[in-house]
Motif scaffolding. Structure first.
Motif, PDB file in Angstrom:
ATOM      1  N   MET A 170     -11.552  -1.961   5.358  1.00 35.79           N
ATOM      2  CA  MET A 170     -10.094  -1.962   5.253  1.00 35.79           C
ATOM      3  C   MET A 170      -9.554  -3.309   5.710  1.00 35.79           C
ATOM      4  O   MET A 170     -10.258  -4.106   6.315  1.00 35.79           O
ATOM      5  N   THR A 171      -8.285  -3.544   5.423  1.00 34.37           N
ATOM      6  CA  THR A 171      -7.604  -4.737   5.925  1.00 34.37           C
ATOM      7  C   THR A 171      -6.376  -4.305   6.713  1.00 34.37           C
ATOM      8  O   THR A 171      -6.000  -3.127   6.710  1.00 34.37           O
ATOM      9  N   ALA A 172      -5.737  -5.261   7.352  1.00 34.50           N
ATOM     10  CA  ALA A 172      -4.548  -4.951   8.145  1.00 34.50           C
ATOM     11  C   ALA A 172      -3.406  -4.436   7.283  1.00 34.50           C
ATOM     12  O   ALA A 172      -2.467  -3.818   7.792  1.00 34.50           O
ATOM     13  N   ASN A 173      -3.476  -4.646   5.968  1.00 34.70           N
ATOM     14  CA  ASN A 173      -2.434  -4.173   5.062  1.00 34.70           C
ATOM     15  C   ASN A 173      -2.660  -2.740   4.585  1.00 34.70           C
ATOM     16  O   ASN A 173      -1.818  -2.192   3.875  1.00 34.70           O
ATOM     17  N   THR A 174      -3.782  -2.148   4.959  1.00 35.07           N
ATOM     18  CA  THR A 174      -4.081  -0.772   4.547  1.00 35.07           C
ATOM     19  C   THR A 174      -3.320   0.205   5.433  1.00 35.07           C
ATOM     20  O   THR A 174      -3.360   0.100   6.662  1.00 35.07           O
ATOM     21  N   PHE A 175      -2.627   1.145   4.822  1.00 33.90           N
ATOM     22  CA  PHE A 175      -1.998   2.230   5.586  1.00 33.90           C
ATOM     23  C   PHE A 175      -3.008   3.364   5.648  1.00 33.90           C
ATOM     24  O   PHE A 175      -3.524   3.823   4.621  1.00 33.90           O
ATOM     25  N   CYS A 221      -3.774  -2.068  11.253  1.00 34.87           N
ATOM     26  CA  CYS A 221      -3.224  -1.197  10.211  1.00 34.87           C
ATOM     27  C   CYS A 221      -2.090  -0.333  10.753  1.00 34.87           C
ATOM     28  O   CYS A 221      -2.114   0.091  11.909  1.00 34.87           O
ATOM     29  N   THR A 236      -0.485   3.354  10.689  1.00 33.68           N
ATOM     30  CA  THR A 236      -1.209   4.625  10.570  1.00 33.68           C
ATOM     31  C   THR A 236      -0.283   5.825  10.744  1.00 33.68           C
ATOM     32  O   THR A 236       0.820   5.713  11.285  1.00 33.68           O
ATOM     33  N   ALA A 240      -8.696   1.903  12.684  1.00 37.01           N
ATOM     34  CA  ALA A 240      -7.764   1.215  11.794  1.00 37.01           C
ATOM     35  C   ALA A 240      -6.687   0.491  12.592  1.00 37.01           C
ATOM     36  O   ALA A 240      -6.284  -0.634  12.253  1.00 37.01           O
TER      37      ALA A 240
END
Length: 274
Positions: free
Chosen positions: A212-217, A239, A241, A234
């Motif tokens: 995942m990346t920091a832009n993933t919810f 992320c 969350t 996350a």
């Protein structure tokens, strides 16, 4: 808390049941509305669901049932009436017992899940989403993700037959926007877990946070532990969350409305009582 011979019961059934937050919070909502009712937890194993629901039918002070994992799919078959939404996803998570004794079912899991995410600032429209879990709650969440305009949804589930059924049904409703896949979150804007994975110590991640990346919810439906291992990992990546509490809080009022007979399906898709 008022508890006497006139108290109405809205039991919540599940297996396991120790993790649910519903008994306390739904009871508080009922009391806040001036309703003398409680939501007791009832641990019902899979093979006992038919007997449990049959027993609730005969109890005059049971006004409805809340259904949690893993009984949402099985419970649909014991309803006399279900909403079009519940019929489509093949599961119910709330049942109202009307004055005639009929059981009327709906599934508001998807509404609660997506309302919870939206309240935290994430809009699924035009986004790519990964959903882990095609069970009762997962099917409802999948429908709602697509209904709210997601660009594409990938669904992963260990049960191939169940996965193919829901993907086929969703593709007919939302052509070209849903596929069966694995739990790889690479490139996804939303990663949503709607399985019990993470409740037990030693469970694997539903999806690998390392991809995942920091832009993933990242959203998780489980409520115990309060912050699931996947959500915790996350958050360490930066992320945004949602925990299971976010989903529950968003749909709690809708559950109470339905238990009390408000918002019942006006044109039910299935009426076995007819």
């Amino acid at each position: 808390m008022l508890l006497d011979g006139e108290t109405i019961l809205f039991p919540i059934i599940g297996d396991p049941i120790a993790q649910v937050r519903s008994p306390k919070f739904l009871t508080e909502i009922l009391h806040g509305r001036g309703v003398n009712a409680i939501v007791p937890p009832v641990h019902v194993q899979r093979d006992a669901v038919p007997d449990a629901i049959a027993a609730f039918r005969t109890m005059h002070n049971v006004g409805g049932i809340v259904v949690t994992i893993p009984h949402k799919i099985a419970s649909l078959d014991f309803c006399d009436v279900v909403s079009e939404r519940a019929a489509f996803v093949g599961s119910v998570n709330v049942i109202h017992k009307d004055a005639e004794g009929r059981l009327i079912g709906d599934n508001v899991d998807g509404i609660g899940y997506l309302d919870g995410i939206k309240a935290l600032g994430f809009d699924v429209a035009d986004k790519r989403a990964l959903l882990i879990g095609a069970g009762g709650a997962g099917s409802a969440v999948a429908y709602e993700i697509l209904d709210r305009g997601a660009a594409h949804l990938t669904i992963a589930d260990l049960d191939d037959a169940r996965l193919n059924r829901i993907v086929g049904a969703l593709d007919a409703q939302f052509p070209g926007r849903v596929t069966a896949g694995d739990n790889d979150p690479t490139g996804m804007d939303l990663v949503a877990n709607v399985t019990p994975c993470g409740m037990r110590e030693g469970d694997p991640f539903p999806a690998d946070p390392a991809k995942m990346t920091a832009n993933t919810f990242v959203a998780d439906a489980i409520t115990r532990p309060e912050v699931s291992p996947m959500v915790e990992a996350a958050r360490a990546l930066g992320c945004h969350t949602m925990t299971g509490a976010g989903m529950f809080n968003a749909e709690a009022e809708r559950l109470v409305d339905f238990l009390l007979g408000r918002g019942l399906p006006a044109d039910p898709a299935k009426d076995r009582a007819a």
